[in-house]
Motif scaffolding. Structure first.
Motif, PDB file in Angstrom:
ATOM      1  N   GLY A 166    -145.325   1.545 -22.469  1.00  0.00           N
ATOM      2  CA  GLY A 166    -146.530   1.983 -23.163  1.00  0.00           C
ATOM      3  C   GLY A 166    -146.943   3.399 -22.832  1.00  0.00           C
ATOM      4  O   GLY A 166    -148.109   3.768 -22.988  1.00  0.00           O
ATOM      5  N   ALA A 167    -145.995   4.238 -22.406  1.00  0.00           N
ATOM      6  CA  ALA A 167    -146.324   5.614 -22.017  1.00  0.00           C
ATOM      7  C   ALA A 167    -146.828   6.428 -23.204  1.00  0.00           C
ATOM      8  O   ALA A 167    -147.671   7.313 -23.050  1.00  0.00           O
ATOM      9  N   THR A 168    -146.313   6.139 -24.388  1.00  0.00           N
ATOM     10  CA  THR A 168    -146.787   6.793 -25.610  1.00  0.00           C
ATOM     11  C   THR A 168    -147.732   5.843 -26.334  1.00  0.00           C
ATOM     12  O   THR A 168    -147.399   4.686 -26.562  1.00  0.00           O
ATOM     13  N   LYS A 169    -148.904   6.327 -26.684  1.00  0.00           N
ATOM     14  CA  LYS A 169    -149.903   5.479 -27.323  1.00  0.00           C
ATOM     15  C   LYS A 169    -149.542   5.208 -28.779  1.00  0.00           C
ATOM     16  O   LYS A 169    -149.102   6.087 -29.502  1.00  0.00           O
ATOM     17  N   MET A 190    -132.112   9.957 -45.544  1.00  0.00           N
ATOM     18  CA  MET A 190    -131.862  10.019 -44.111  1.00  0.00           C
ATOM     19  C   MET A 190    -132.781  11.035 -43.460  1.00  0.00           C
ATOM     20  O   MET A 190    -132.851  12.190 -43.876  1.00  0.00           O
ATOM     21  N   ALA A 191    -133.496  10.590 -42.418  1.00  0.00           N
ATOM     22  CA  ALA A 191    -134.375  11.482 -41.671  1.00  0.00           C
ATOM     23  C   ALA A 191    -134.762  10.813 -40.361  1.00  0.00           C
ATOM     24  O   ALA A 191    -134.783   9.582 -40.255  1.00  0.00           O
ATOM     25  N   ILE A 192    -135.049  11.644 -39.362  1.00  0.00           N
ATOM     26  CA  ILE A 192    -135.455  11.169 -38.042  1.00  0.00           C
ATOM     27  C   ILE A 192    -136.646  11.996 -37.580  1.00  0.00           C
ATOM     28  O   ILE A 192    -136.664  13.216 -37.760  1.00  0.00           O
ATOM     29  N   SER A 193    -137.630  11.338 -36.995  1.00  0.00           N
ATOM     30  CA  SER A 193    -138.791  12.027 -36.442  1.00  0.00           C
ATOM     31  C   SER A 193    -138.917  11.654 -34.964  1.00  0.00           C
ATOM     32  O   SER A 193    -139.009  10.476 -34.624  1.00  0.00           O
ATOM     33  N   CYS A 194    -138.910  12.672 -34.105  1.00  0.00           N
ATOM     34  CA  CYS A 194    -138.917  12.446 -32.653  1.00  0.00           C
ATOM     35  C   CYS A 194    -140.270  12.799 -32.045  1.00  0.00           C
ATOM     36  O   CYS A 194    -140.759  13.923 -32.229  1.00  0.00           O
ATOM     37  N   GLY A 195    -140.846  11.856 -31.324  1.00  0.00           N
ATOM     38  CA  GLY A 195    -141.993  12.198 -30.501  1.00  0.00           C
ATOM     39  C   GLY A 195    -141.545  13.143 -29.399  1.00  0.00           C
ATOM     40  O   GLY A 195    -140.400  13.084 -28.942  1.00  0.00           O
ATOM     41  N   SER A 196    -142.419  14.026 -28.968  1.00  0.00           N
ATOM     42  CA  SER A 196    -142.032  15.042 -27.987  1.00  0.00           C
ATOM     43  C   SER A 196    -143.101  15.223 -26.927  1.00  0.00           C
ATOM     44  O   SER A 196    -144.299  15.218 -27.215  1.00  0.00           O
ATOM     45  N   ARG A 197    -142.636  15.410 -25.681  1.00  0.00           N
ATOM     46  CA  ARG A 197    -143.533  15.708 -24.558  1.00  0.00           C
ATOM     47  C   ARG A 197    -143.403  17.148 -24.107  1.00  0.00           C
ATOM     48  O   ARG A 197    -143.896  17.518 -23.036  1.00  0.00           O
ATOM     49  N   ALA A 198    -142.717  17.971 -24.918  1.00  0.00           N
ATOM     50  CA  ALA A 198    -142.441  19.350 -24.507  1.00  0.00           C
ATOM     51  C   ALA A 198    -143.718  20.134 -24.249  1.00  0.00           C
ATOM     52  O   ALA A 198    -143.765  21.011 -23.380  1.00  0.00           O
ATOM     53  N   HIS A 199    -144.792  19.807 -24.985  1.00  0.00           N
ATOM     54  CA  HIS A 199    -146.056  20.520 -24.808  1.00  0.00           C
ATOM     55  C   HIS A 199    -146.706  20.214 -23.453  1.00  0.00           C
ATOM     56  O   HIS A 199    -147.632  20.907 -23.021  1.00  0.00           O
ATOM     57  N   LEU A 200    -146.214  19.190 -22.773  1.00  0.00           N
ATOM     58  CA  LEU A 200    -146.760  18.804 -21.470  1.00  0.00           C
ATOM     59  C   LEU A 200    -145.914  19.318 -20.310  1.00  0.00           C
ATOM     60  O   LEU A 200    -146.160  18.978 -19.157  1.00  0.00           O
ATOM     61  N   GLU A 201    -144.911  20.143 -20.619  1.00  0.00           N
ATOM     62  CA  GLU A 201    -143.931  20.549 -19.605  1.00  0.00           C
ATOM     63  C   GLU A 201    -144.568  21.327 -18.460  1.00  0.00           C
ATOM     64  O   GLU A 201    -144.263  21.086 -17.290  1.00  0.00           O
ATOM     65  N   LYS A 202    -145.466  22.250 -18.757  1.00  0.00           N
ATOM     66  CA  LYS A 202    -146.083  23.048 -17.697  1.00  0.00           C
ATOM     67  C   LYS A 202    -146.861  22.164 -16.722  1.00  0.00           C
ATOM     68  O   LYS A 202    -146.798  22.344 -15.505  1.00  0.00           O
ATOM     69  N   GLU A 203    -147.580  21.213 -17.273  1.00  0.00           N
ATOM     70  CA  GLU A 203    -148.347  20.303 -16.424  1.00  0.00           C
ATOM     71  C   GLU A 203    -147.431  19.438 -15.570  1.00  0.00           C
ATOM     72  O   GLU A 203    -147.688  19.218 -14.381  1.00  0.00           O
ATOM     73  N   VAL A 280    -146.635  14.246 -29.011  1.00  0.00           N
ATOM     74  CA  VAL A 280    -147.356  12.978 -28.891  1.00  0.00           C
ATOM     75  C   VAL A 280    -148.034  12.908 -27.532  1.00  0.00           C
ATOM     76  O   VAL A 280    -147.659  13.612 -26.588  1.00  0.00           O
ATOM     77  N   ASN A 281    -149.047  12.062 -27.454  1.00  0.00           N
ATOM     78  CA  ASN A 281    -149.699  11.824 -26.180  1.00  0.00           C
ATOM     79  C   ASN A 281    -148.770  10.992 -25.297  1.00  0.00           C
ATOM     80  O   ASN A 281    -148.117  10.061 -25.781  1.00  0.00           O
ATOM     81  N   TRP A 282    -148.721  11.306 -24.031  1.00  0.00           N
ATOM     82  CA  TRP A 282    -147.795  10.605 -23.136  1.00  0.00           C
ATOM     83  C   TRP A 282    -148.399  10.559 -21.734  1.00  0.00           C
ATOM     84  O   TRP A 282    -148.968  11.539 -21.246  1.00  0.00           O
ATOM     85  N   THR A 283    -148.291   9.394 -21.111  1.00  0.00           N
ATOM     86  CA  THR A 283    -148.784   9.205 -19.751  1.00  0.00           C
ATOM     87  C   THR A 283    -147.686   8.599 -18.897  1.00  0.00           C
ATOM     88  O   THR A 283    -147.044   7.628 -19.319  1.00  0.00           O
TER      89      THR A 283
END
Length: 324
Positions: A166-169, A190-203, A280-283
């Motif tokens: 449940g890390a991604t809400k 055909m298409a794929i959509s990926c959630g990403s935590r890249a925006h949280l990398e600095k933290e 995406v939000n991730w904990t």
């Protein structure tokens, strides 16, 4: 006899060539065939809320649900309920608001040694097997193998892989759905959509040790150098596929453990399947099955082998005809 700089460079060059040939030979000899479609007899069935055994469908058949959620689970009896409560609340509320929205959740017990299957079956009894199904694998295959088996058994027009922790809400599903629609899939849908935590990398770097940060950046470099470019976070466990893209990519997949995401995206890019990446939000949730050093080492090895095996033709970008 004098041993000059030129001789030293020749020796080093020879060692590099020999090392490369040994790696190439190892990659070739250890290459597995496409094992993902092989099911044990027990893995072909799920239990209904009444305890009756029914057969899973195949991904090759037409969809009968708008969404399938595949939840790979290994020893998740403690974390799975938290994720499932949130997911089911979201999905049930969405169905009430959109009468045309239909869904199913497939919990894939990846050979757990705890009561993961029993916990998951509690949701089958609560919501019915039309909404929650449990696929129990006879032996542990790895996260990639679990996601693959769940995907191949799905009924959804769209297929979402979501981690059991449940890390991604779950409301972030709407973000990845919107990104999928913005891609404008090719005529083959055909298409794929990926959630990403890249925006949280600095933290995350600020919270990690120097060694783990080094491993993370090293892995990112290997992903970029050998396999996938243009996707900043290949490992987020929140990815949405059209049914057609899932069939095309998962039917080629070889890697069944941690680096399977990279091979999936490598396959997609080689086949020119459009890919979106959305924040995406991730904990971070306690209880991760990833062992920092050894898991990263295994993934690094797999990345090198993925590229070499496709490059040399040991693995091919073509699907098997039918699931077993």
């Amino acid at each position: 006899m004098d041993f000059g700089l030129f001789d030293l460079l020749q020796l080093l060059g020879a060692l590099v060539v020999i090392s490369f040939l040994l790696i190439l030979l190892t990659a070739h000899l250890s290459a597995s065939k496409m094992v993902g479609f092989r099911r044990h007899e027990k893995e072909k069935y799920f239990l209904t809320e009444e305890g009756k055994r029914e057969e899973f469908p195949f991904l090759q058949t037409p969809h009968s649900r708008e969404l399938t959620v595949v939840v790979p689970s290994y020893n998740e009896q403690l974390r799975l309920p938290v994720m499932m409560e949130e997911a089911m609340e979201y999905l049930e509320n969405r169905q009430k608001q959109q009468s045309s929205f239909t869904y199913e959740v497939i919990v894939v017990d990846d050979g757990s040694k705890d009561k993961t299957t029993e916990v998951a079956l509690g949701y089958t009894k609560r919501y019915g097997a039309s909404k929650v199904r449990v696929l129990t694998l006879v032996k542990n295959r790895g996260k990639g193998g679990a996601v693959m088996m769940g995907t191949l058994s799905s009924r959804g027009k769209l297929i979402l892989m979501a981690d059991a922790d449940g890390a991604t809400k779950f409301p972030d599903l709407e973000k990845v759905e919107a990104a999928l629609q913005d891609i404008k899939p090719k005529p083959e849908n055909m298409a794929i959509s990926c959630g990403s935590r890249a925006h949280l990398e600095k933290e995350s770097v600020a919270q990690r040790s120097a060694f783990r940060t080094f491993l993370m950046y090293g892995f990112h470099f290997l992903v970029w150098f050998f396999c996938v470019r243009g996707i900043r976070d290949t490992q987020c466990g929140f990815k949405l596929f059209t049914r057609e893209a899932a069939l095309k990519t998962f039917s080629i997949l070889h890697v069944e453990r941690w680096a399977f995401d990279v091979e999936l995206l490598y396959i997609a890019q080689c086949l020119k399947i459009p890919i979106a990446e959305v924040a995406v939000n991730w904990t971070e949730i306690e209880g991760s099955k990833l062992v920092p050093f050894w898991s990263w080492l295994q993934m690094g090895r797999d990345l090198v082998f993925i590229r070499l095996r496709y490059l040399t033709g040991v693995w091919k970008l073509q699907s098997q005809k039918k699931a077993d």
